[in-house]
Motif scaffolding. Structure first.
Motif, short mmCIF file in Angstrom:
data_model
loop_
_atom_site.label_atom_id
_atom_site.label_comp_id
_atom_site.label_asym_id
_atom_site.label_seq_id
_atom_site.Cartn_x
_atom_site.Cartn_y
_atom_site.Cartn_z
N MET A 251 6.19 6.18 7.06
CA MET A 251 6.09 7.54 6.52
C MET A 251 4.68 8.09 6.73
O MET A 251 4.50 9.25 7.09
N ALA A 252 3.69 7.24 6.52
CA ALA A 252 2.30 7.66 6.72
C ALA A 252 2.02 7.96 8.18
O ALA A 252 1.33 8.94 8.52
N THR B 56 6.43 -2.29 2.48
CA THR B 56 5.23 -1.97 3.25
C THR B 56 5.57 -1.23 4.54
O THR B 56 4.93 -0.23 4.88
N TYR B 57 6.56 -1.73 5.27
CA TYR B 57 6.91 -1.12 6.55
C TYR B 57 7.35 0.33 6.36
O TYR B 57 6.89 1.23 7.08
N ALA C 180 0.86 -1.18 0.00
CA ALA C 180 0.00 0.00 0.00
C ALA C 180 0.90 1.23 0.00
O ALA C 180 1.91 1.27 0.70
N ASN C 181 0.56 2.22 -0.82
CA ASN C 181 1.42 3.40 -0.89
C ASN C 181 1.16 4.33 0.30
O ASN C 181 0.23 4.12 1.10
N VAL C 182 1.97 5.36 0.43
CA VAL C 182 1.89 6.24 1.60
C VAL C 182 0.52 6.91 1.68
O VAL C 182 -0.08 6.99 2.76
N GLY C 183 0.01 7.36 0.55
CA GLY C 183 -1.30 8.02 0.55
C GLY C 183 -2.41 7.10 1.01
O GLY C 183 -3.30 7.51 1.78
N VAL D 275 -0.44 6.57 16.26
CA VAL D 275 -0.28 5.38 15.42
C VAL D 275 1.11 4.81 15.66
O VAL D 275 2.12 5.50 15.50
N TYR D 276 1.15 3.55 16.04
CA TYR D 276 2.41 2.85 16.33
C TYR D 276 2.59 1.75 15.28
O TYR D 276 1.73 0.89 15.14
#
Length: 285
Positions: free
Chosen positions: A102-103, A96-97, A65-68, A110-111
Motif C-alpha cells: 500500500m505504501a 507487513t507485505y 510497520a504501518n503504511v505511514g 519501489v518494488y
C-alpha cells in the motif's frame, strides 16, 4: 547518479557485516513487551525478550510497520531518484507485505517482493538481489530473477523446546507434553510461504543437529554452492560452533555465514533454535 537500493524488513536476520557489505537498508518491525513498544534490532535484542519471559512468563507481540512508516521510509530512500527493491517476511505470516505494498503505491520506483520466507531464508534472496544490483542488472530483471529463485530456498530450523510455540498458540499442550516425554526436536520447514513440521528428531539437541545437518546437505548436486547460513536464536556457543565446523568440513559452500536470529523468530521459537539455510538449484516440492 541513481542506483538500486536493496531493502528489507528486519526479519531477514542479516548480520551487521552483511548489511554493510551489500548496502542493505532495513525497516524494523515492532516488538511489544508488556506496555512498551520497541524496534526490532534497534532498541531491543532477543536476549531482552528471553530475560522478560524468564521474569514474567510473557511472550512479546510482533507488529508490522504501518503504511505511514513505510511511506516515510521509502520517501527517504528514493529522495535522490534511486530505485528500491524491498523484501518482506512471508505474507502468510504477517501483514507487513500488505502494508508495504500500500505504501509503495505512492512511488514509481519501489518494488516490493514477498519473500515467502523468514529469517535468513529471506536473507538469501536479499543477498542474491544485492549481487544482481552490483552486477548492473535492471530493477525489473532483478525482481523477475528473484521470483524464480524463491521456491529454491531451503529454509528449516530445529527447535529444542516447544514452550514458546505453545505459549504463542502454535502448538497444543498435548503435542508439547508428548514431545517433551519423547525428547522430540521438530524440524520446522518453510514451504510456499508457510511453516510446517518436517522430520521429528529424537535425542539430545547437539546430536540431533549433527544428524539434521547431514540430512539437509545430502543431495550436493542440487545445491547452489555460493553460500549457506547457520542461523541460531541463542544456542549454546559450543553447539553453534560445532555445527559451523560440520558445515565447513563438507566443503560444499564458498561462504559459510553465522548469524543470530532477530527478535521476530526468537519471539516465536525460543532460544534453542538453529537452522541451516541455503539455495537449491531446482524448486523444492
Amino acid at each position: 547518479m541513481a542506483k538500486i537500493i536493496i531493502s528489507s524488513d528486519s526479519t531477514c536476520d542479516l548480520s551487521a557485516e552483511l548489511k554493510e557489505r551489500y548496502g542493505v537498508k532495513i525497516i524494523p518491525l515492532g516488538i511489544t513487551l508488556g506496555t512498551e513498544v520497541y524496534r526490532d534490532g534497534v532498541d531491543i535484542t532477543p536476549d531482552d525478550i528471553y530475560a522478560h519471559h524468564a521474569k514474567t512468563g510473557e511472550l512479546p507481540k510482533t507488529t508490522a510497520a504501518n503504511v505511514g512508516e513505510c511511506i516515510d521510509y521509502f520517501t527517504d530512500l528514493t529522495k535522490d531518484g534511486d530505485a528500491v527493491i524491498h523484501f518482506t517476511i512471508s505474507s502468510t505470516m504477517s501483514s507487513t507485505y500488505n502494508n508495504t505494498c500500500m505504501a509503495a503505491e505512492d512511488f514509481e520506483n519501489v518494488y516490493v517482493i514477498d519473500a515467502q520466507n523468514l529469517s535468513t531464508g529471506s536473507g538469501l534472496l536479499v543477498v542474491a538481489a544485492a549481487e544482481m544490483a552490483q552486477s548492473g542488472m535492471k530493477a525489473e530483471d532483478i525482481v523477475a530473477e528473484i521470483e524464480k529463485l524463491k521456491p529454491c530456498v531451503d529454509a528449516s530450523f530445529v527447535i529444542d523446546s516447544l514452550e514458546y510455540l505453545h505459549k504463542g498458540g502454535r502448538c497444543s499442550a498435548l503435542a508439547m507434553l508428548g514431545a517433551n516425554l519423547l525428547k522430540l526436536k521438530p524440524c520446522i520447514e518453510v514451504k510456499n510461504g508457510s511453516m510446517g513440521v518436517g522430520k521429528k528428531y529424537r535425542g539430545v539437541y547437539g546430536r540431533v543437529l549433527t544428524e539434521y545437518v547431514d540430512e539437509r546437505l545430502q543431495n550436493v548436486a542440487d545445491i547452489d554452492t555460493s553460500r549457506v547460513f547457520v542461523t541460531h536464536a541463542g544456542c549454546d556457543i559450543d553447539i553453534v560452533n560445532a555445527v559451523v565446523e560440520q558445515v565447513k568440513s563438507k566443503g560444499i559452500f564458498k561462504e559459510v555465514f553465522l548469524t543470530r536470529a532477530g527478535c521476530t523468530v526468537s519471539s516465536h521459537c525460543g532460544a534453542n533454535t538453529l537452522g541451516v539455510l541455503f539455495v537449491r538449484k531446482s524448486p523444492i516440492e
